[in-house]
Design an enzyme around this catalytic site. Structure first.
Site, short mmCIF file in Angstrom:
data_model
loop_
_atom_site.label_atom_id
_atom_site.label_comp_id
_atom_site.label_asym_id
_atom_site.label_seq_id
_atom_site.Cartn_x
_atom_site.Cartn_y
_atom_site.Cartn_z
CB CYS A 35 -0.93 0.02 1.21
SG CYS A 35 -0.09 0.26 2.77
CG ASP A 543 13.17 25.15 -34.28
OD1 ASP A 543 13.50 26.34 -34.44
OD2 ASP A 543 13.79 24.19 -34.77
#
Length: 852
Positions: A35, A543
Site C-alpha cells: 500500500c 521551432d
C-alpha cells in the site's frame, strides 16, 4: 528577478554542484510493499541516507529510484535502509546457462576457461567439465549476458558453439513471465482461502437468520475457529507477517490494519469457547468474520495484481515484439544467428514479411516498412539506400540489406522500454499531497479504531440507541449483542474499511498506463511532472525548421516557359546531378520521383553566388538565379510576376535557360509538413496559442506562419538566443511548452515549462526533453497534449474517489453500521476501482480529429 529566471540560475548552480560531486542513479526492486504507507516508509528511509537525493518509490512498479554518491554509501546501506522500513530488496533473479566449449584438450584448458568466466562481474559460479566440454554457469542477468561469456571464452583462445548460445538465451526469464507468476500465486492464495471461507459463510448465514448455532453452540464456535485458522495462518500468513513486521518497525501499513482486524476477530472465537465453560465473559464469535476479511482481502489483492499487470502490458508487448533471429552475411554467405549475436557493422538480409532484427541503415534495396510499433502510424514508410531502419519493425515488400548500427541495450526498442520505465519511476506533483496524507494515514486509522472501541464502551447507551434505530433497515446490526461485542464489531470495521492502497495506486497506475499508451503511439513521456504541467500551458513555441517544415528543401513549383515540366526537370537535374548543394539535390530528387531520365553534361562549372554553367548535347545550359541570367543576357520578363510571387512565399527561384532562352523556373523551399496546418488548428482549439520561432528573416518567417495559421512569430533568432526568448514569454506570465529538436534546441527545451523534443531516427534518449516524439510531425504533438490531458484526468478521478471513499466510509464504520466483512469488500473494491479506472485510459482516443 522573475521566478523563472531565478529557477534557471538555481538549477545552473545545482548542475555545477552535480559536476563537482557526480552521482549515480540506481533502481531497486522492493519486495513486500502492499500500500501507499509501505512506499512512504521505504522512501523515507532511503531519503534519510547520506548523499541520496531525488528518491521516488513507485508502488505500482514496486521499484525505488534514487541518485546517490557511491563513495559515501553502498548497495548494502540501501538494503539495510529498506529492511529498517520492514521490507527487503528482491533477490536478483539468477540466470542459468550451459555452454558447449570448443577447442579444449586438457585440464589446463578447462581451468583457463573456468577462470575467465569466473572473473566476469555478475558470474556467481562457473564450472567447466573437460569430459563433456560444457561450462555450467550461475549469473546475474542484469550484470552480464551471453555476449560477455563469448568474449571471455574467445579471449582465452577457445570458442562457444552457436547453438548453446541460442539455447542459453532462451533461458532468460521475461518480465511478462514474472508478472504472470505473481498473478498465478495471488490466484492460488485466493482460491485456497475461499475453500475455507465458503463453508464458513454457508454455516454462518443460517445462524444469523435463526439465531441457532447448529448443531450446538460449542460445535459451532469450535468449527468457526477450525475453518478460520488455515485461512488466516496459512494462505494469509504473508499478510499477517507483513503487518506485524511493519508495525514492529513503527511503519504500519495496510497489512497492519488487516492483521489487527482479522486477528482480533479470530481470537474472539477462543473467548467465546471459554465462555461456554464460564471461564470468560460472553462475546460474539467473530472468528469466521476474521477469515472472511482475509478472503475478501486476498480476492482484492488478486484482482489488483491482475489489473496492475494489464496496466504495464503495453511495455511488455513491446518487449515481446523483439526479433528472435537475424540473417547476416558472413564470409560471403548468409547465415542465421540469434539476434543477440548481431554485431555493429553486420550486414543483415531482410526479406518481405520478416522483422528487421535490429536498428540499422539501409545499404541496398528498396521497400516499405511497417513502423506502427514505434510511431503508432499504420501507413508503411518507404525505405531506400541511406535511410534508417528501426529494429523489430516489419519489412513489407522488397529485400533489404541493412547495416546494423545499434544492438542490445542501444536499440530503439530498448531505449523506449528504458525511457518508459524511467517515467514510471517519477512522480506527478499532485501525488505529493496524497503522500503526505498517507504518511499519517495508518496510525490515524488505528487511533480512530481504538477511540471507537472506547466510545462504544464509554457511551454504550447512546451508541446502542443508534444500533436500535439502524437495525430496522440494516440486517447485520444487532442491538441485543453485548456492548463489548458491538464495540469490537465497530472497531474491526474501522480497521479493515480504511484503504491507503487506493491513495498509493491512484497516480502511479495512471502514469503506467498513460506512458505505455504513449509508447504505442510514438509519444514518450520522460517525466511524470510534465503530465500535470501540460494542463497549465497556454503557449506552444514551435521551432520552424524540422518541426513545422521538413527541414530540407524540396521542389514546390514548376513554371515552364518553353517545353514540358519533365523537360524542364531534365535540363536542371542533369546539370545538378553531381552537385552537393541542398537546392540542387532537391531538384535531382524531384526528377527521380517523376522517373525523368537524366543525361551526362560536359564543361560543368559552378559559379559562386550565381549557379551552374554546363553543356548538354552541345547545348549551353544555365541553372541559377537572376544574376546568372543577367550576366548572360537571358530575358525573364515573362515570368517576373511568378518570381515575385515565389519571393513573397519565401521560396527560392531557380531559373533554367537553354542556349540563352529561358526554359522555365523551379521554385524550391523548406516545405511545410503535410499535417502542420491541421495540427496547429487543432492545438489552437484546445486552448494553446502557437508561437513560431526561427532564425529566418521576418518576411520568410511570416510566409511560413501564414501558411499554417500562426499569428505570433519570433524571427531572426540565433540558436543560442532561443532560451532567452522562452524566458521573455515566461516573464510575461505565460506557461510555455517548447517543441524542437534535442540538439540545437536543448537549452530552450530545458528552460520551457514542458520541453517536447522530436527524436532523430532511432535516437530518442534526449536528456533535455520532458516528452519525446518518435515521429517528427505536429500530429504527434496533438497526441502528446491529448494523452497528458487524459492521463491527468484519470489521476484526479482516482484521487477523488480514494479520498471520497475513505472520508465517507470511516464514519459509517465508527457508528457500527458496516459489517466487517462488507467493510473489507468495500476496501478491496476501492483499490480495484482505482486500477481499473486507470486501465480505461487504454480506450481513450488520442488521435487528432482530422485523422479519425
Amino acid at each position: 528577478m522573475s521566478t523563472n529566471r531565478r529557477r534557471t540560475e538555481e538549477s545552473s548552480a545545482d548542475d555545477k554542484n552535480n559536476e563537482d560531486n557526480p552521482k549515480e542513479r540506481t533502481d531497486l526492486k522492493i519486495e513486500g510493499m502492499t500500500c501507499a504507507s509501505c512506499a512512504q516508509a521505504v522512501e523515507g528511509e532511503l531519503a534519510d541516507l547520506e548523499s541520496t537525493e531525488d528518491v521516488h518509490v513507485n508502488l505500482a512498479t514496486e521499484k525505488a529510484s534514487l541518485a546517490y554518491d557511491p563513495d559515501i554509501i553502498s548497495k548494502e546501506d540501501m538494503e539495510d535502509a529498506v529492511e529498517r522500513a520492514g521490507y527487503r530488496l528482491a533477490d536478483e533473479e539468477d540466470g542459468k546457462a550451459e555452454l558447449d566449449i570448443e577447442g579444449m584438450t586438457c585440464a589446463s584448458c578447462s581451468q583457463a576457461v573456468e577462470g575467465a568466466l569466473s572473473d566476469l562481474e555478475g558470474v556467481e559460479e562457473a564450472n567447466v567439465n573437460l569430459a563433456t566440454e560444457k561450462a555450467t554457469l550461475s549469473f546475474n542477468p542484469s550484470e552480464v549476458n551471453y555476449d560477455g561469456f563469448k568474449r571471455a571464452v574467445e579471449e582465452t583462445g577457445y570458442g562457444i558453439k552457436e547453438e548453446s548460445l541460442a539455447d542459453g538465451a532462451k533461458q532468460e526469464k521475461s518480465r511478462l513471465e514474472e508478472s504472470q507468476h505473481k498473478v498465478e500465486k495471488a490466484k492460488r492464495k485466493m482460491w485456497w482461502t475461499w475453500a475455507f471461507v465458503a463453508p464458513i459463510i454457508a454455516w454462518m448465514v443460517p445462524e444469523m437468520i435463526t439465531g441457532i448455532k447448529w448443531p450446538s453452540p460449542l460445535a459451532f464456535d469450535v468449527g468457526m475457529i477450525f475453518l478460520a485458522t488455515p485461512a488466516l495462518f496459512w494462505t494469509g500468513q504473508e499478510t499477517l507477517k507483513s503487518g506485524f513486521k511493519t508495525a514492529r518497525h513503527l511503519s504500519p501499513n495496510m497489512d497492519t490494519l488487516i492483521m489487527m482486524g482479522s486477528a482480533t476477530a479470530y481470537f474472539t472465537g477462543y473467548v467465546t469457547v471459554l465462555s461456554e465453560f464460564g471461564l470468560a465473559p460472553r462475546l460474539l464469535n467473530y472468528s469466521g468474520v476474521g477469515a472472511m476479511i482475509m478472503g475478501f482481502h486476498l480476492t482484492g489483492r488478486y484482482i489488483e495484481t491482475k489489473a496492475k499487470g494489464r496496466a504495464s502490458e503495453a511495455i511488455q508487448k513491446l518487449m515481446s515484439l523483439e526479433a528472435k533471429a537475424a540473417r547476416v552475411e558472413r564470409d560471403g554467405k548468409e547465415v542465421e544467428i540469434p539476434v543477440d549475436q548481431v554485431e555493429v557493422g553486420d550486414l543483415m538480409v531482410v526479406r518481405p514479411g520478416e522483422k528487421i532484427p535490429t536498428d540499422g541503415v539501409v545499404r541496398d534495396g528498396k521497400s516499405s516498412v511497417d513502423e506502427s510499433i514505434a510511431t503508432g502510424e499504420s501507413m508503411p514508410v518507404e525505405k531506400t539506400e541511406g535511410d534508417g531502419a528501426i529494429g523489430s519493425t516489419v519489412n513489407k515488400h522488397g529485400v533489404l540489406k541493412i547495416e546494423a548500427t545499434g544492438v542490445g541495450k542501444d536499440t530503439f526498442l530498448s531505449q523506449v522500454v528504458r525511457l518508459v520505465e524511467e517515467a514510471q519511476g517519477t512522480k506527478v506533483p499532485i501525488q505529493n499531497f496524497a503522500d503526505r496524507v498517507t504518511t499519517f494515514f495508518v496510525p490515524t486509522v488505528i487511533s480512530i479504531a481504538l477511540i471507537t472501541i472506547a466510545l462504544w464502551l464509554g457511551f454504550s447507551g447512546t451508541f446502542q440507541g443508534l444500533a436500535t434505530w439502524a437495525s430496522s433497515f440494516i440486517p447485520w446490526v444487532d442491538p441485543t449483542l453485548g456492548v463489548i461485542s458491538l464495540s469490537l464489531f465497530a472497531g474491526i470495521s474501522v480497521l479493515v474499511i480504511a484503504c491507503p492502497c487506493a491513495l498509493g495506486l491512484a497516480t502511479p497506475t495512471a502514469l503506467m498506463v498513460g506512458s505505455g499508451k504513449g509508447a504505442e503511439n510514438g509519444v514518450l513521456i520522460r517525466k511524470g511532472e510534465a503530465i500535470q504541467t501540460m494542463k497549465d500551458v497556454n503557449t506552444l513555441v514551435l521551432d520552424k525548421t524540422g518541426t513545422i517544415t521538413e527541414g530540407k528543401p524540396g521542389v514546390t513549383d514548376l513554371i515552364t516557359n518553353k517545353g514540358s515540366e519533365e523537360g524542364l526537370l531534365k535540363l536542371a537535374a542533369s546539370a545538378e546531378k553531381g552537385s552537393e548543394h541542398p537546392l540542387g539535390k532537391a531538384v535531382v530528387e524531384r526528377a527521380g520521383e517523376r522517373n525523368v531520365e537524366l543525361e551526362e553534361v560536359s564543361d560543368f562549372s559552378a559559379l559562386v553566388g550565381q549557379g551552374i554553367e554546363a553543356k548538354l548535347n552541345g547545348n549551353e545550359l544555365l541553372v541559377g538565379n537572376k544574376d546568372l541570367m543577367d550576366s548572360h543576357a537571358v530575358a525573364y520578363d515573362e515570368v517576373k510576376g511568378e518570381l515575385t510571387a515565389l519571393e513573397e512565399e519565401a521560396k527560392t527561384a531557380i531559373l533554367v535557360a537553354k542556349n540563352e532562352q529561358l526554359s522555365g523556373v523551379i521554385g524550391v523551399a523548406d516545405q511545410i509538413k503535410e499535417d502542420s496546418a491541421d495540427a496547429i488548428a487543432e492545438l489552437k482549439k484546445s486552448g494553446l496559442e502557437p508561437v513560431m520561432i526561427t532564425g529566418d528573416n521576418e518576411r520568410t518567417a511570416r510566409a511560413i506562419a501564414d501558411g499554417v495559421g500562426i499569428d505570433r512569430v519570433v524571427a531572426e533568432v540565433m540558436p543560442d538566443q532561443k532560451r532567452e526568448e522562452i524566458m521573455k514569454l515566461q516573464d510575461k506570465g505565460e506557461r510555455v511548452a517548447m517543441v524542437g529538436d534535442g540538439i540545437n534546441d536543448a537549452p530552450a527545451l530545458k528552460q520551457a515549462d514542458v520541453g517536447i523534443a522530436i527524436g532523430s531516427g532511432t535516437d530518442i534518449a534526449i536528456e533535455a526533453a520532458d516528452i519525446t516524439l518518435v515521429k517528427g510531425n505536429l500530429s504527434a504533438v496533438v497526441k502528446a497534449v491529448k494523452l497528458s490531458e487524459a492521463t491527468f484526468a484519470k489521476i484526479k478521478q482516482n484521487l477523488f474517489w480514494a479520498f471520497f471513499y475513505n472520508t465517507v466510509a470511516i464514519p459509517f464504520a465508527v457508528m457500527g453500521l458496516l459489517h466487517p466483512a462488507i467493510a473489507e469488500m468495500a476496501m478491496a473494491f476501492s483499490s480495484i476501482n482505482v486500477v481499473t479506472n486507470s486501465n480505461r485510459l487504454k480506450g481513450v482516443d488520442i488521435s487528432p480529429s482530422y485523422q479519425t
